[in-house]
Each structure stands twice: as C-alpha cells, then as structure tokens.
Design an enzyme around this catalytic site. Structure first.
Site, mmCIF file in Angstrom:
data_model
loop_
_atom_site.group_PDB
_atom_site.id
_atom_site.type_symbol
_atom_site.label_atom_id
_atom_site.label_comp_id
_atom_site.label_asym_id
_atom_site.label_seq_id
_atom_site.Cartn_x
_atom_site.Cartn_y
_atom_site.Cartn_z
ATOM 1 C CD GLU A 94 2.926 0.721 -1.298
ATOM 2 O OE1 GLU A 94 3.029 -0.503 -1.501
ATOM 3 O OE2 GLU A 94 2.672 1.541 -2.196
ATOM 4 N NE ARG A 99 -6.479 3.557 -6.045
ATOM 5 C CZ ARG A 99 -6.612 2.554 -6.899
ATOM 6 N NH1 ARG A 99 -5.612 2.244 -7.722
ATOM 7 N NH2 ARG A 99 -7.708 1.831 -6.941
#
Length: 287
Positions: free
Chosen positions: A3, A262
C-alpha cells in the site's frame, strides 16, 4: 498487498539508487504483466532515469518528461533490487519474475509476483495519466491540500461503509485493506459505520488517525531496502493480520471478519462497543 507506505518506501529507495542511471535493458518475462504496446518497452533502453515518484499505489519511473515506466504490484507483487544484476537468463512462464530492468552500472531490479493469480501490471506511457488506474485516483491523503474539511466533504452524503470508502482508490488514493484496518482501529470506529452519519468529532478523529497512521508508516518505511519493507509493515500493525492476538490498546482479543479473498481485523472493545461482528453477509451495520 503493498500500500502507500510500502510503495513510497520503494519509490524513495529507487530514487536514491536508480535516478541518474541509464536503462540498458528492459525485459518482460510475464507477457500478461505488460498492459501497453505504444510506446514499446524497448523505448526505455538508453534513456536516463530522471525521477521516481508515487501516485496512489502506483510507482512511476520517469525517463525524461515524455516517457514513463509505471507499475502496480497488485496483491502479490514485489520489487527485488540487485547491486549486481544476475546474469541468469529469465525463462518466460517458468519464473516469478514479471519484468527485469538492467542499469548502466550493473545494478537493476526485478518485479516479481508470487502465486498463480497474476495481477501485477506494467505500463510504458508518455504521461502517467495515460494509465487508467492513475487517471481515476482520488486525492492523496498525505497531501497538504487534503485538509480535514476536504475529507469531510468526501464523507458527506455517502451512505457506504467507512471501511470500503477508505479502500476505494477513486475516492482516496493509496489506502488498502491493511491500513484501513489500522486507521479505523486508531479512530476507534467500526468498519461497518456509514460515512455520511459521522459526527464532527468522529470526522476529526478519523482524519487525524488517517494522517497519523499513514505518516508514521511512511516514516518507518523510509530508507529501508525492499527486502525489509514487508517485515517492517507487519511489525507496525496493531490489528491487521493479528486475529486472536491481544489489542495493544485495551487488551481485548483482535477479531476477524472473512470475505472471499480477504479479511478485516478489528478490536471489539475499541471499535464496536464490545460487539463481535458476524459474517459480512449476516451482520447489521454498526453505527
């Protein structure tokens, strides 16, 4: 998934090592990774790298003002740097390597992708905005122009869960599953809370948590070689990836909600008034 903080760490590292160097070779080993055909990848050869920057989760390597190598590491991609690039021949389809770039001093890097689901993406473009994912990006949450009031305007009227809003790259760029968990934990807010229903105090808290969490993560990533960034990220997590462990703030047990590909992690005491969230398909939204 890498990220904003990890990509910023990679960008800073590449900027220090690669800027000013000339590309001697650029080779695609996974054809599916290369998403563009004009300009050709070979257009990078004999061009000097002038700058390395970040747009959301995209890394942008500039070879002058009119040519850019842009890549997105997706869920399982990474960058492997070599002070001396291996001479081993890459065999397409038989290696985790998606792209290899060789520089004029013998150094270079590979973009690699683990697993069978290949999502890593490489683009050669004249302008980074020519990459559709870059063109759709929302504001960068660490940009000075991204003020508390700008954030409040984003939340206003959006009857969507705050977790999903934070992860939507077209709304705010660079935050993914891991750091949205961390931001919401720091803000003491349920991932299922509706964006439009946040009070002024909650907006203040969420904005501060976002800036502080991301700022600290970027600082922790700064100066680290790519090989160290993943472990540094894991060590910095309070709840994400820590299901069953103790919350460092209140001592409650960190819980998970699982999805198809996820999960999210949260602390019931800190975030949901002590309530345990059921499966996403069965849970009612918590306010």
């Amino acid at each position: 998934m890498p990220e904003m903080p990890e990509v910023q760490g990679l960008v800073d590292f590449l900027g220090e090592r690669a800027a000013g160097r000339t590309v001697r070779r650029a080779q695609v080993a996974a054809i599916s990774a290369l998403k563009t055909y004009d300009p050709l990848l070979d257009a990078l050869v004999d061009r000097e790298i002038s700058d390395v920057t970040r747009r959301g989760k995209f890394a942008v390597i500039a070879a002058g003002a009119e040519l850019h190598l842009v890549f997105h590491l997706a869920k399982a991609g990474w960058l492997r740097w070599y002070e001396k690039l291996p001479a081993t021949v890459i065999k397409p389809g038989r290696s985790p390597i998606a792209l290899r770039v060789a520089l004029d001093d013998g150094s270079g890097f590979d973009l690699t992708e683990a697993g069978t689901k290949k999502s890593l993406a490489v683009y050669v473009v004249r302008d980074p905005a020519d990459v559709p994912g870059v063109a759709r990006l929302g504001p960068d949450p660490l940009d000075d122009a991204f003020t508390r009031d700008a954030f409040a305007r984003i939340l206003a009227g959006r009857r969507t869960q705050i977790k999903g809003l934070l992860r939507d790259q077209s709304i705010i760029a660079g935050i993914g599953n891991a750091y949205s968990d961390e931001i919401l934990h720091a803000a003491r807010m349920s991932p299922y809370a509706l964006a439009a229903e946040r009070s002024e105090a909650e907006i203040d808290r969420l904005y501060e948590a976002m800036r502080t969490t991301l700022g600290a993560a970027v600082k922790a990533a700064s100066g680290r070689p790519p090989a160290d960034l993943k472990d540094a990220k894991r060590r910095g997590m309070a709840v994400h990836g820590r299901s069953g462990e103790t919350c460092p703030i209140c001592g409650d047990t960190v819980r998970s909600v699982y999805f198809a590909d996820r999960s999210l992690e949260y602390c019931p005491t800190c975030q949901t008034g002590g309530k345990t969230l059921a499966d996403r398909r069965l849970s009612r939204l918590l306010k």
